[in-house]
Scaffold this motif. Sequence first.
Motif, PDB file in Angstrom:
ATOM      1  N   GLN A 187      24.836  78.496  -4.362  1.00  0.00           N
ATOM      2  CA  GLN A 187      26.036  79.174  -3.649  1.00  0.00           C
ATOM      3  C   GLN A 187      25.696  80.591  -3.514  1.00  0.00           C
ATOM      4  N   ASP A 188      26.378  81.042  -2.574  1.00  0.00           N
ATOM      5  CA  ASP A 188      26.555  82.575  -2.509  1.00  0.00           C
ATOM      6  C   ASP A 188      25.150  83.425  -1.996  1.00  0.00           C
ATOM      7  N   HIS A 200      20.173  85.337  -5.699  1.00  0.00           N
ATOM      8  CA  HIS A 200      21.575  85.768  -5.786  1.00  0.00           C
ATOM      9  C   HIS A 200      21.889  87.079  -4.742  1.00  0.00           C
ATOM     10  N   ASP A 237      28.324  87.929  -9.848  1.00  0.00           N
ATOM     11  CA  ASP A 237      29.458  86.993 -10.184  1.00  0.00           C
ATOM     12  C   ASP A 237      30.277  87.401 -11.539  1.00  0.00           C
ATOM     13  N   HIS A 246      35.393  82.170 -10.145  1.00  0.00           N
ATOM     14  CA  HIS A 246      34.589  83.455 -10.232  1.00  0.00           C
ATOM     15  C   HIS A 246      34.795  84.305  -8.833  1.00  0.00           C
ATOM     16  N   HIS A 266      32.710  86.728  -6.445  1.00  0.00           N
ATOM     17  CA  HIS A 266      31.358  86.758  -5.957  1.00  0.00           C
ATOM     18  C   HIS A 266      31.598  88.320  -5.285  1.00  0.00           C
TER      19      HIS A 266
HETATM   20 ZN   LIG Z   1      27.906  84.880  -6.446  1.00  0.00          ZN
END
Ligand SMILES: [Zn+2]
Length: 351
Positions: free
Chosen positions: A53-54, A221, A225, A302, A304
């Motif tokens: 993710q992200d 990443h 986060d 969370h 990001h």
């Molecule tokens: Zn993230």
Amino acid sequence: MKASSRIALAFVLIGLAIIAVQLARLTSRVADLDARLNALEEAKAPPNETRTQDEEPTKGSGSPDGSVHRTAEAKAEGKGTEQAPPPARTEEQLQTFRGSISKKGLCGAFEKLGKKGDVICAHVARVLRWRLDLRRDLRKGDRIAVVYGWLRDENEPVVEAIGVEGKVRVRAYRFRAGGDPYASYFDEQGMEIPARLVNSPIDGYEQITAFFGDRRGRKRHLGIDFKAPVGTPVRSPFDGVVVRKNWNWRNNGNCIEIKVDGEEMYAIFLHLDKLKVGAGDRVKKGDVIAASGNTGRTTAPHLHYQLDRVVRGRRKPIDPLKYHRLYRKKLEGEELDRFRARAKELQTLMR
Ligand SMILES: [Zn+2]
């Protein structure tokens, strides 16, 4: 008793039984949701996780469709359970673990604890990484001790103290300073170990759970986060203009992008709950722009936060912890005394 009153009584009893069954179902459903959320939260926790993710480039389009939206709402139902502050624990529930760094590094030290060891190690790593390079500064045979307990079950560790003895010496004690919503970690001098961001996009967060450049399988990443309950205020760290929202919804969830005034830079905020601004709005540094959430592709609530600098016409994400000025709390006066007393208790448990 007359036949008619017996029938009436029977109806009342049946009604009560139905209500009892429904209540039991509801309770077990809530408990199940809670357990699942806890499991998810820790699944997210290890910084060396392999989720994807992200890390997606922040292009592409996509707007919320009905089915995706329903998923987000379903997730939201269980989120209230994340809001409660951790209950106080008694010393009896705390345990001490002593190990030594193995060939496998930090987590090798916790191997004896099995799966629980992985969960504890991930948490310990997120504290130690502020003080040392987990690969270079830890050597085989270095000693580590932790005092820990569990918050609700064995997916959510509470690490009260960490001691590392080797090439590098570290002591970290969990302590909640006055005015803070969450506990942080402090060294023996009462100096905070994790840093905080000046002009942070979020203040009410528990821990930074993923850093810029953390490996996610083959990807990296692209931001940081902040673990925070749904509904925590998110502020703009800059003066600027909102240029877009809710793009690539399936991955990013509710999201905002701000063009920063006076710089070729964009600030990106993903997985939000409610947005307070829309495309075209001007924002000032410190304005609340949204509430943090758990929308899009996430495994736990969370924020990001990502900074994209434009270099020769191309976007290049940069480390927010290098861009922002950082600070740490220093405990003083009565609070330092309180901390020292607590640290002393924990030292005894660590021996
Ligand atoms: Zn993230």
